[in-house]
Design a protein around this motif. Structure first.
Motif, PDB file in Angstrom:
ATOM      1  N   TYR B  13       0.846  -1.184   0.000  1.00  0.00           N
ATOM      2  CA  TYR B  13       0.000   0.000   0.000  1.00  0.00           C
ATOM      3  C   TYR B  13       0.888   1.243   0.000  1.00  0.00           C
ATOM      4  O   TYR B  13       1.970   1.233   0.581  1.00  0.00           O
ATOM      5  N   ASP B  14       0.388   2.327  -0.603  1.00  0.00           N
ATOM      6  CA  ASP B  14       1.057   3.636  -0.544  1.00  0.00           C
ATOM      7  C   ASP B  14       2.542   3.561  -0.881  1.00  0.00           C
ATOM      8  O   ASP B  14       3.378   4.058  -0.136  1.00  0.00           O
ATOM      9  N   LYS B  52      -8.952  -9.306  -2.960  1.00  0.00           N
ATOM     10  CA  LYS B  52      -9.180  -8.291  -3.990  1.00  0.00           C
ATOM     11  C   LYS B  52      -8.345  -8.557  -5.242  1.00  0.00           C
ATOM     12  O   LYS B  52      -8.656  -8.059  -6.312  1.00  0.00           O
ATOM     13  N   ASN B  55      -9.943 -11.304  -8.404  1.00  0.00           N
ATOM     14  CA  ASN B  55     -10.770 -11.036  -9.587  1.00  0.00           C
ATOM     15  C   ASN B  55     -10.323  -9.760 -10.299  1.00  0.00           C
ATOM     16  O   ASN B  55     -11.070  -9.160 -11.040  1.00  0.00           O
ATOM     17  N   LEU B  57      -9.722  -6.836  -9.177  1.00  0.00           N
ATOM     18  CA  LEU B  57     -10.166  -5.559  -8.622  1.00  0.00           C
ATOM     19  C   LEU B  57      -8.956  -4.698  -8.295  1.00  0.00           C
ATOM     20  O   LEU B  57      -9.003  -3.478  -8.357  1.00  0.00           O
ATOM     21  N   LEU B 118     -17.211 -11.855  -6.106  1.00  0.00           N
ATOM     22  CA  LEU B 118     -16.611 -11.388  -4.868  1.00  0.00           C
ATOM     23  C   LEU B 118     -17.713 -10.919  -3.927  1.00  0.00           C
ATOM     24  O   LEU B 118     -18.528 -10.084  -4.290  1.00  0.00           O
ATOM     25  N   MET B 120     -17.941  -8.968  -0.612  1.00  0.00           N
ATOM     26  CA  MET B 120     -17.108  -8.204   0.312  1.00  0.00           C
ATOM     27  C   MET B 120     -17.607  -8.373   1.744  1.00  0.00           C
ATOM     28  O   MET B 120     -18.706  -8.850   1.981  1.00  0.00           O
ATOM     29  N   GLN B 121     -16.811  -7.887   2.669  1.00  0.00           N
ATOM     30  CA  GLN B 121     -17.228  -7.892   4.064  1.00  0.00           C
ATOM     31  C   GLN B 121     -18.466  -7.007   4.207  1.00  0.00           C
ATOM     32  O   GLN B 121     -18.545  -5.962   3.574  1.00  0.00           O
TER      33      GLN B 121
END
Lengths: 273, 317
Positions: B13-14, B52, B55, B57, B118, B120-121
């Motif tokens: 990330y980032d 994630k 698929n 995303l 998918l 998601m939560q």
């Protein structure tokens, strides 16, 4: 959506960062007044010197500051064009059909650009870059508190702004989550015509609004459970205290303003110079 | 056979900011076709990030993800280069070949999110339509199916998750939490994905709701032969429903294997911040009291059988 930051706050411990938020709001207003006081090239030079000093004092990377100017680029361009073509003066430099450019017009355009950029730079150095949004609303509430005598709900407004700002990152995160969920169901946000793209926002906006309202109800309940009843008799975790430097800074900036008024009267040869 | 394969996948990330964080580090993993694979790990172990990637995303920072041998993260160029070597397009003339390959590329990416569904939560947050039926139909409609096919799929998906047809004309916002969850699940199942990926499908539900959700997932797998991936931190649910288990710890795969193999290391799992199923703890206590329980026990059913065996064995003596 990730990495979206709230405002442009740049953490630091510079002398400007350490000023009281109330002082900084007053300084911001004084800075605006100062930039409008300038009328001659000499006084603009003084003003730019002040801007430079503030940039150095604040320790904010100039790259970031230039970014602050980007949104007003169009306004700068537009006002300077209007000034160049619409000002009537004595000294005609260029003429073509209905277009006349006078020397005064060029000066006006330059002054307008200098005025707007220094105004934005100074206010963003005092306010957005060195003060957290929360401190800013706190300061604003305190500064406006005399209005409570007139039955203006200052505290409530400040609370609303604080809450709104607090939830911007939360909602951004939520938006990303919903977008992912809908993309997984085959929504495509990046292709298709305008109407198709706007339509593809519906599956995002509806859940987002629903959850924002639910969040608002939850928050209201939580606040009520803790006996929140507005600003009356409420104490603060962080009490704002003026420092000597706050007064010094305010007095200095007032001094600069007075200086600019006198600088306007000084003339070196030409009327504007 | 591998349905999905992750090869040397790293996700950060980032990147390039002081907030840089590695969520997955050099993960290589196969997900077998037709099985229920559980991915467990405590919060922040990288399990939600991984789903994630399945698929498309999100794309891994490094490494590749394959679905049925086709690379999800291939650029057009890479796809083209590979396609030119492929037997499939051998007989086509040069120009048509290139066109066919690029068309397959576009189709593959368009259909990716329908092939790998998918969930998601807290998927109930994705509900938005006026009626339950319309919401379930949203995915199939995006696939461009005919109205009859859509109606058929809505009914079928609702039947899988136990959403009764009287609810079809209700607003999804008027339903209870458990019902919403099931509607949201139907919305993904209605796309008939070959792979169904679920992130904490039972989070926040009561025990009956949990069982319902998991049983409909198992039912979907049994009837369609789809591959299921469940991401969760609950060992209890995993022990009950999964064929294979992947344990994530600190952005890496700590263990992979059949359920029995993985749960045989129950103590190590506890060391990774995961909860041991209560029934396992009970079994261990009974074992300490001198009951001759043979195998390690992870579900209530297993416990019942083992205890019955002990009881009968004791009767013989």
């Amino acid at each position: 959506m990730r990495g979206m930051t709230l405002g442009q706050y740049y953490p630091g411990t510079s002398p400007i960062h350490r000023l009281d938020p109330r002082a900084k709001i007053i300084l911001g207003i004084l800075a605006i007044v100062c930039s409008f006081l300038c009328k001659t090239l000499f006084s603009f030079c003084l003003l730019e010197a002040l801007v430079l000093l503030l940039v150095i004092l604040s320790g904010i990377p100039p790259k970031l500051l230039i970014r602050a100017l980007r949104p007003v680029l169009f306004i700068l361009l537009f006002t300077s064009l209007v000034n160049i073509f619409m000002t009537r003066g004595k000294n005609l430099l260029f003429e073509y059909g209905i277009f006349h450019i006078y020397e005064e017009g060029l000066w006006n355009a330059l002054f307008m650009i200098l005025r707007i950029t220094s105004l934005i730079l100074m206010t963003s150095i005092f306010l957005t870059y060195t003060t957290t949004p929360i401190a800013l609303t706190d300061g604003l509430e305190q500064l406006l508190s005399p209005l409570k005598k007139l039955h203006i709900p200052v505290h409530d407004f400040a609370m609303m702004i604080t809450i709104a700002m607090r939830f911007i990152p939360t909602l951004a995160e939520e938006t990303e989550r919903i977008m992912n969920a809908q993309r997984a169901r085959g929504v495509n946000f990046s292709t298709g015509g305008l109407i198709k793209r706007v339509r593809s926002l519906i599956p995002i906006l509806i859940p987002l609004f629903v959850s924002a309202f639910n969040r608002a109800f939850d928050l209201a309940n939580a606040m009520e459970c803790r006996c929140y009843h507005g600003g009356e008799g409420r104490t603060r975790l962080k009490v704002l205290r003026y420092n000597v430097w706050d007064f010094v800074a305010i007095l200095l900036l007032i001094g600069v303003g007075v200086g600019l008024v006198f600088a306007n009267r000084l003339t070196f040869g030409g009327s504007i110079l | 056979m591998d349905k999905i394969r992750l090869e040397n996948v790293t996700y950060r990330y980032d990147v390039g900011t002081p907030f840089e964080q590695t969520a997955l580090e050099d993960v290589t993993l196969s997900i077998e076709a037709g099985k229920i694979t559980g991915i467990i790990g405590h919060t922040g172990s990288g399990k939600s990030t991984m789903m994630k990637l399945l698929n498309g995303l999100d794309s891994p920072t490094e490494g590749k993800v394959y679905l049925d041998g086709a690379c999800i993260n291939a650029t057009k160029k890479e796809w083209l280069a590979q396609g030119l070597e492929d037997e499939k397009y051998k007989d086509l003339p040069k120009n048509a070949k290139k066109k066919a390959i690029l068309k397959d590329y576009a189709d593959f990416h368009k259909n990716l999110c329908f092939r790998v569904g998918l969930v998601m939560q807290y998927p109930e947050y994705q509900l938005f339509e006026e009626t339950v039926a319309k919401d379930i139909a949203f995915g199939p409609r995006n696939m461009g199916l005919s109205e009859e096919e859509i109606a058929k799929r809505v009914k079928e998906a609702a039947a899988f998750t136990g959403v009764s047809e009287d609810l079809f004309e209700k607003s999804p916002f008027d339903l209870s939490g458990g019902q919403k969850r099931r509607v949201a699940l139907s919305g993904v199942i209605a796309m008939r994905p070959e792979v169904l990926v679920l992130d904490e499908p039972a989070a926040g539900l009561d025990p009956r709701g949990r069982n319902n959700v998991f049983e409909s997932i198992v039912d979907y797998r049994n009837k369609t032969g789809s591959t299921i991936v469940i991401v969760s931190h609950s060992m209890e649910d995993m022990a009950k429903y999964c064929d294979r288990v992947v344990v994530m710890n600190h952005a890496k795969v700590a263990m992979v294997g059949e359920r029995k193999e993985v749960f045989a290391h129950v103590r190590e799992l506890a060391g990774m911040g995961l909860d041991i199923p209560e029934i396992t703890r009970l079994a261990e206590l009974l074992l300490a009291k001198g009951l001759p329980l043979t195998d390690a026990i992870y579900t209530v059913e297993e416990a019942r059988e083992a205890l019955l065996a002990v009881w009968k064995g004791g009767g013989d003596k």
